[in-house]
Design a protein around this motif. Structure first.
Motif, PDB file in Angstrom:
ATOM      1  N   UNK A 191       0.142   8.896  -5.904  1.00 39.06           N
ATOM      2  CA  UNK A 191      -0.577  10.370  -5.287  1.00 39.06           C
ATOM      3  C   UNK A 191       0.440  11.424  -6.183  1.00 39.06           C
ATOM      4  N   UNK A 192       1.824  11.032  -6.153  1.00 38.38           N
ATOM      5  CA  UNK A 192       2.686  11.909  -6.794  1.00 38.38           C
ATOM      6  C   UNK A 192       2.309  12.009  -8.408  1.00 38.38           C
ATOM      7  N   UNK A 193       2.030  10.962  -9.043  1.00 38.19           N
ATOM      8  CA  UNK A 193       1.450  10.980 -10.322  1.00 38.19           C
ATOM      9  C   UNK A 193       0.166  12.006 -10.601  1.00 38.19           C
TER      10      UNK A 193
ATOM     11  N   UNK B 144      -5.603  11.342  -0.746  1.00 39.30           N
ATOM     12  CA  UNK B 144      -5.272  12.150   0.474  1.00 39.30           C
ATOM     13  C   UNK B 144      -4.014  12.473   0.246  1.00 39.30           C
ATOM     14  N   UNK B 145      -2.844  11.471  -0.237  1.00 37.27           N
ATOM     15  CA  UNK B 145      -1.493  12.017  -0.128  1.00 37.27           C
ATOM     16  C   UNK B 145      -1.388  12.851  -1.475  1.00 37.27           C
ATOM     17  N   UNK B 146      -2.380  12.811  -2.274  1.00 42.86           N
ATOM     18  CA  UNK B 146      -2.154  14.057  -3.513  1.00 42.86           C
ATOM     19  C   UNK B 146      -2.139  15.551  -3.054  1.00 42.86           C
TER      20      UNK B 146
ATOM     21  N   UNK C  10       0.745  -1.144  -0.197  1.00 43.89           N
ATOM     22  CA  UNK C  10      -0.176  -0.106  -0.028  1.00 43.89           C
ATOM     23  C   UNK C  10       0.724   1.189  -0.126  1.00 43.89           C
ATOM     24  N   UNK C  11       1.871   1.316   0.938  1.00 47.28           N
ATOM     25  CA  UNK C  11       2.563   2.643   1.121  1.00 47.28           C
ATOM     26  C   UNK C  11       3.279   3.297  -0.202  1.00 47.28           C
ATOM     27  N   UNK C  12       4.103   2.309  -0.918  1.00 53.10           N
ATOM     28  CA  UNK C  12       4.738   2.803  -1.987  1.00 53.10           C
ATOM     29  C   UNK C  12       4.009   3.087  -3.415  1.00 53.10           C
ATOM     30  N   UNK C  13       2.842   2.229  -3.514  1.00 56.24           N
ATOM     31  CA  UNK C  13       1.968   2.279  -4.498  1.00 56.24           C
ATOM     32  C   UNK C  13       1.227   3.580  -4.078  1.00 56.24           C
ATOM     33  N   UNK C  14       0.550   3.924  -3.210  1.00 54.85           N
ATOM     34  CA  UNK C  14      -0.165   5.031  -2.893  1.00 54.85           C
ATOM     35  C   UNK C  14       0.574   6.138  -3.089  1.00 54.85           C
TER      36      UNK C  14
ATOM     37  N   UNK D 241      11.748  16.935 -14.210  1.00 57.15           N
ATOM     38  CA  UNK D 241      11.279  16.279 -12.889  1.00 57.15           C
ATOM     39  C   UNK D 241      12.242  15.449 -12.062  1.00 57.15           C
ATOM     40  N   UNK D 242      13.055  14.723 -12.715  1.00 54.41           N
ATOM     41  CA  UNK D 242      14.014  14.002 -11.815  1.00 54.41           C
ATOM     42  C   UNK D 242      15.133  14.893 -11.186  1.00 54.41           C
ATOM     43  N   UNK D 243      15.444  16.063 -11.651  1.00 52.74           N
ATOM     44  CA  UNK D 243      16.680  16.852 -11.237  1.00 52.74           C
ATOM     45  C   UNK D 243      15.960  18.041 -10.270  1.00 52.74           C
TER      46      UNK D 243
END
Length: 296
Positions: free
Chosen positions: A91-93, A174-176, A83-87, A205-207
């Motif tokens: 959310x970031x996406x 929520x994290x979004x 759940x944690x990494x996927x959420x 995005x990466x830097x």
């Protein structure tokens, strides 16, 4: 020198007076409760003992030899990893997408955030209908594409995946919100400079984006991992820890020990273990990510 000391003393005293109500409730409902729980974990307090008596670390020894406890801990570990990494990634996406100047941006943000405001009991009932064999939405979709149906909540190999999907759907919005706040605090001149230099979107995005979002990521990661250990409402509605403890999580196991078997001593010992695990994970996250954080 004496006047400066008096001014500093008055300032500090005023600050402590402002903090006093919050500190009172913090000690009463957090530290005092933790201390009482640790104390009770050293006692045998169940239906067979009208008056609790001291047994030392016996509850922890019994826990160590309990196969169900280790299964529950394994379930919770995989649940947290699912759940944690996927959420966080989802959310970031969603935050990056919603942060763009799009038509209907407000409606899109509302749609992503809406699952968060729905009570967990209602969420569990909705997904219980989705996962119902033969008549559920998922079963009908699987049949429509010509695949065989499955008992999503009654199969030990599938039930945890079903729980993970449901929680990711609920928590990502929520994290979004936190990531949206972080994105809006990044100086726009950094993006303008990158665009002027011809830097691509992925490199930007990466830097730039992701490094500057690391404080938000640290906070969200701790919250997500904590949530994965304190969810219990959906289990009561959907599986009650079954089948064969395949979906039982640590907090639900504590609930069963305390209110189904009325073993307050063992429930307290399990609670102490959960607190220790959460503190350890939070410390590892904090000290592991702190060196990579760019504060701005």
């Amino acid at each position: 020198m004496g006047r400066k000391f008096r001014i500093r003393l008055q300032t500090n005293a005023f600050a402590w007076l402002l903090l006093l109500p919050s500190l009172f409730f913090l000690f009463l409902f957090t530290f005092y409760s933790i201390a009482r729980t640790i104390r009770l974990s050293l006692f045998q307090a169940d239906l067979a003992t009208p008056l609790p008596f001291f047994v030392g670390l016996e509850n922890y020894g019994n826990m160590w030899k309990d196969q169900v406890f280790w299964q529950v801990m394994s379930n919770n570990l995989w649940f947290a990893l699912g759940t944690a990494p996927t959420s966080i990634a989802l959310a970031l996406l969603m935050a990056v997408y919603c942060n763009k100047a799009l038509r209907g941006q407000g409606a899109l943000r509302t749609a992503f955030f809406y699952p968060t405001v729905v009570p967990m009991i209602a969420i569990a009932n909705i997904w219980l209908f989705i996962y119902t064999p033969e008549y559920g939405l998922l079963s009908r979709a699987v049949k429509w594409i010509g695949q065989s149906d499955a008992n999503w909540l009654g199969t030990p190999e599938l039930v945890m995946w079903a729980m993970v999907i449901m929680i990711v759907w609920k928590e990502a919005g929520y994290f979004m919100i936190f990531y949206l706040a972080g994105l809006q605090n990044i100086p726009q001149d950094l993006y303008e400079a990158a665009q002027t230099d011809g830097v691509g979107a992925w490199t930007t995005f990466r830097k730039i984006t992701f490094p500057l979002l690391m404080p938000t990521t640290l906070f969200v990661a701790i919250v997500a991992l904590t949530n994965s250990f304190k969810l219990v409402d959906h289990l009561w509605i959907m599986t009650k820890g079954g089948p064969n403890n395949a979906s039982s999580l640590l907090l639900y196991y504590i609930y069963e020990a305390a209110f189904s078997f009325w073993d307050q001593g063992m429930a307290s010992a399990l609670t102490v273990v959960m607190i220790a695990v959460l503190l350890l994970l939070a410390a590892l996250q904090f000290f592991g990510l702190d060196k990579k954080i760019h504060y701005h």
